[in-house]
Scaffold this active site. Structure first.
Site, PDB file in Angstrom:
ATOM      1  N   LYS A 162      -2.628  23.498   5.564  1.00  0.00           N
ATOM      2  CA  LYS A 162      -3.242  22.538   4.636  1.00  0.00           C
ATOM      3  C   LYS A 162      -2.184  21.682   3.920  1.00  0.00           C
ATOM      4  CE  LYS A 162      -6.839  21.653   1.599  1.00  0.00           C
ATOM      5  NZ  LYS A 162      -8.174  21.164   1.901  1.00  0.00           N
ATOM      6  N   MET A 457     -28.348  37.257  37.778  1.00  0.00           N
ATOM      7  CA  MET A 457     -27.202  37.728  38.542  1.00  0.00           C
ATOM      8  C   MET A 457     -26.919  39.205  38.261  1.00  0.00           C
ATOM      9  SD  MET A 457     -25.141  36.865  40.879  1.00  0.00           S
ATOM     10  CE  MET A 457     -24.411  35.249  41.127  1.00  0.00           C
TER      11      MET A 457
END
Lengths: 552, 177
Positions: A162, A457
């Site tokens: 920051k 699947m």
């Protein structure tokens, strides 16, 4: 010119030609978002979740060939990117992920929304940086783009503290450096050309490297000149037009019978930009036993990693093929090609593949095709005919369920065209929130939802290996997908089991194009369809199953 | 077909930045390489550190390790020492129980191995030996019966004989060496 860190970042992105960023703001990137706002030159797509942003950057990169960029805040914002970064890493997609982090005075103190994202992403990035000093920021950003886009491409993460975003330092614009290229060794090329010349039954295995190096045309030239049939891996789809007389379709676990038989009968395998993954080679020791293996790859570590090559070349494929082609004589191999032709089999059809085949015919040319992961992914890879590279986005290496919706957004924006997403109800459930992103951005995305109410699947494997004990693969969900689509700002269209496919799809494509909206087609299919043919994991190519085999 | 398991010594020049050791040791862990020792030290260039890695494995693993490490941004040069004529050295400090009656015997062994006594207290001695790793192994074996209280080894350092240097070594390209 003196700028603060956030402005330097945005200016550096402009230097690199970045036009679109996918992301999500938060406390630690407020300054970056402010700089983005003030700059106004870069389009920002606000996704519903950071994972969607990472997948969107990935989809954007795959269709454009440029480096995808995503932003996220510190802590959870950053960790939400991880699956997307790992997906890009496994499939060698160039990406730069930018995260904010707490200021240096709070770093390492378990501060609010602090996480060691560099530590977390170390195994899934080519490289990552934490920037603690504003004077290092500009060069770090440039280096990140260089790394992402050079050699074997991949994701790079930059974590910017920051305090760096607000600190000021002088900034000088620079033009980006082009990746350095190594010259191709002539001796090795000669050996490779001789081996191809001598070979009676060669086959080319084309991987994602062909697409990453923009070598599709060279590949086609090579195949035509020497009459060599070409099979591609999932990552290579699009490198040669489907339907071309030399194209055998996909190779591997769910590869076509023709591709598999051709490889079995070949005396020489020419592997171009492919790493013989376990889903392609299956049994790596027996895959090319007794055959001459020629491997060309840009990544030295891929050479001989899974399958031992007879001869290899570490090089950029574009350069390698450009240098190789003049060394090869025109050659006819009609006997071999006739044999290869005899291996051809009709595709296995079911309701889902019929829908995909219709979509393949009806979708606008040059539409990018995106898939999620599972049965629908394999059906799409087997049935959707593609004519050009950079039109197919799928999570091949990592197999990320939930990849599709984000990637479709990136692909639609990157290509500026209608995108077709083929997904399943399992996958869509993971990132369906991004439909709202597509709607907010008025993106024409046609979502073909293969709705079988199961995790197809996994269920198929439960049939194969677990005596039909369907543990947790039945989705007992009560979702009304039409209402869902509408409530998220998309159009929902039902395609029941007996409805006309062509009419419905035409309506879907037209609606998406005309209204520039996402259209979800709820394609109801049977829960019991299987992906065939199939070679079981670790098995040899001669054991390819044409019919489903269940253990009882 | 089982390949022979051997010990290999790998030298690497890496950038001298925080986090580099994590990147490298993380790569070993996730790729399952069996590392016996790893030492990191400063070099004549303050931007670079030098790593010496002892790997136990097949030749395949050696080449994979070198190629995978070579891909890391922070790895500048890398090569296997065993392919060259090299000097291997290691330093060990051994604290051994040494009551008056056995001191003489310990000192005798120490002299034979050209080691040194660097500390003496009423009941203990600290021995220092700098030599090739296998000589240190042999010395430790001799000292062991006297009761070793604690011991520390630096790990191997290695340099090639003659003008050859790691920073000039060509380790990029098809023939990773």
């Amino acid at each position: 010119m003196k700028l603060n860190g956030a402005d330097i970042l945005i200016n550096c992105l402009c230097e690199q030609g970045v036009d679109t960023v996918f992301g999500y703001p938060g406390g630690a990137v407020l300054d970056i978002y402010d700089a983005l706002y003030r700059n106004g030159k870069i389009k920002h797509i606000l996704t519903a979740h950071e994972q969607g942003a990472a997948h969107a950057a990935d989809g954007y990169a795959r269709v454009t060939g440029k480096t995808g960029v995503c932003f996220a805040t510190s802590g959870p914002g950053a960790t939400n990117l991880v699956t997307g970064i790992a997906t890009a890493y496994m499939d060698s997609v160039p990406m730069v992920a930018v995260t904010g982090n707490v200021g240096i005075n709070l770093l390492g103190r378990d501060s609010f929304q602090e996480v060691d994202i560099c530590g977390i992403t170390m195994p899934v990035t080519k490289h990552n940086f934490i920037v603690k000093d504003v004077t290092e920021l500009a060069d770090t950003v440039r280096k990140a783009f260089y790394i992402a886009n050079s050699g074997r491409k991949g994701p790079v993460l930059i974590d910017i503290l920051k305090n760096v975003q607000v600190a000021e330092c002088p900034y000088q614009p620079q033009t980006p450096k082009n990746p350095a290229t190594k010259s191709v060794l002539p001796d090795k090329l000669k050996d490779i050309a001789d081996a191809i010349e001598k070979s009676k039954k060669p086959v080319i295995m084309a991987g994602g490297g062909i697409i990453a190096s923009e070598s599709s045309l060279l590949l086609r030239e090579l195949a035509k000149k020497c009459e060599i049939p070409v099979t591609y891996t999932l990552m290579g789809k699009g490198c040669i037009p489907d339907g071309d007389e030399l194209c055998l379709g996909m190779l591997g676990m769910h590869g076509t019978a023709q591709a598999v038989k051709t490889v079995i009968n070949a005396d020489t395998v020419i592997a171009l930009g492919t790493r013989f993954s376990d889903r392609v080679a299956l049994n790596r020791d027996k895959f090319a036993y007794g055959k001459t293996v020629i491997q060309i790859d840009i990544d030295n570590a891929e050479i001989d990693k899974n399958v031992t090559s007879s001869m290899h070349l570490m090089a950029d494929l574009n350069q390698a093929l450009t240098a190789l082609l003049p060394l090869l004589k025109q050659k006819q191999r009609s006997e071999w090609l006739n044999e290869v032709k005899s291996f051809k089999k009709e595709r296995n059809l079911n309701r889902a593949t019929e829908i995909i085949n219709s979509a393949s015919r009806l979708s606008p040319k040059d539409s990018p095709i995106i898939t999620d992961v599972g049965q629908h992914q394999m059906w799409t890879a087997q049935n959707f005919d593609l004519q050009s590279p950079r039109l197919f986005c799928t999570s091949g290496g990592l197999g990320t369920m939930g990849y599709g919706m984000g990637a479709a957004i990136g692909a639609a924006i990157g290509s500026g065209k209608l995108a077709v997403l083929v997904t399943g109800d399992g996958c869509l459930g993971m990132n369906m929130n991004e439909i709202s992103t597509a709607a907010a951005n008025k993106l024409p995305v046609v979502i073909l939802l293969m709705d079988n109410r199961v995790l197809g699947m996994v269920r198929q494997w439960q049939k194969l290996f677990y005596k039909r004990r369907f543990s947790q693969t039945n989705l007992e969900r009560k979702i009304d997908y039409i209402k869902l689509a509408e409530s998220l700002g998309a159009v929902g269209i039902m395609l029941g089991e007996n409805d006309d496919i062509e009419n419905t799809l035409e309506k879907a494509f037209n609606t998406a194009c005309e209204k520039s909206v996402p259209v979800l087609v709820d394609c109801v299919i049977s829960p019991d369809e299987n992906v065939l043919p199939m070679i079981k994991p670790g098995a040899t190519y001669d054991t390819q199953l044409d019919k489903m085999e269940e253990n009882k | 077909m089982t390949a022979e398991i051997k010990k290999y010594t790998i030298g690497a020049l890496v950038s001298n930045k925080s986090g580099v050791l994590t990147r490298i040791s993380g790569l070993f862990a996730r790729r399952g390489y069996n590392i016996e020792s790893l030492s990191v030290c400063a070099t004549e260039d303050e931007e670079l550190s030098r790593m010496t890695i002892i790997l136990k494995g097949e030749e395949y693993v050696l080449y994979q390790l070198i190629k995978q490490l070579d891909k890391l941004e922070d790895v500048i040069k890398i090569g296997c020492a065993d392919e060259l004529d090299c000097v291997y050295r290691e330093l060990a400090l051994i604290k051994v129980a040494a009551s008056v009656d056995i001191r003489r015997q310990i000192v005798e062994a120490t002299e034979i191995y050209k080691a040194k006594v660097v500390d003496l207290s009423t009941d203990t001695m600290i021995l220092e030996i700098t030599d090739a790793p296998e000589i240190i192994d042999a010395f430790v074996k001799v000292i062991k019966p006297f009761k070793i209280l604690e011991m520390q080894r630096t790990g191997v350092t290695v340099l090639a004989r003659g003008t050859h240097t790691l920073k000039d070594r060509d380790c990029y390209g098809d023939n990773v060496n």
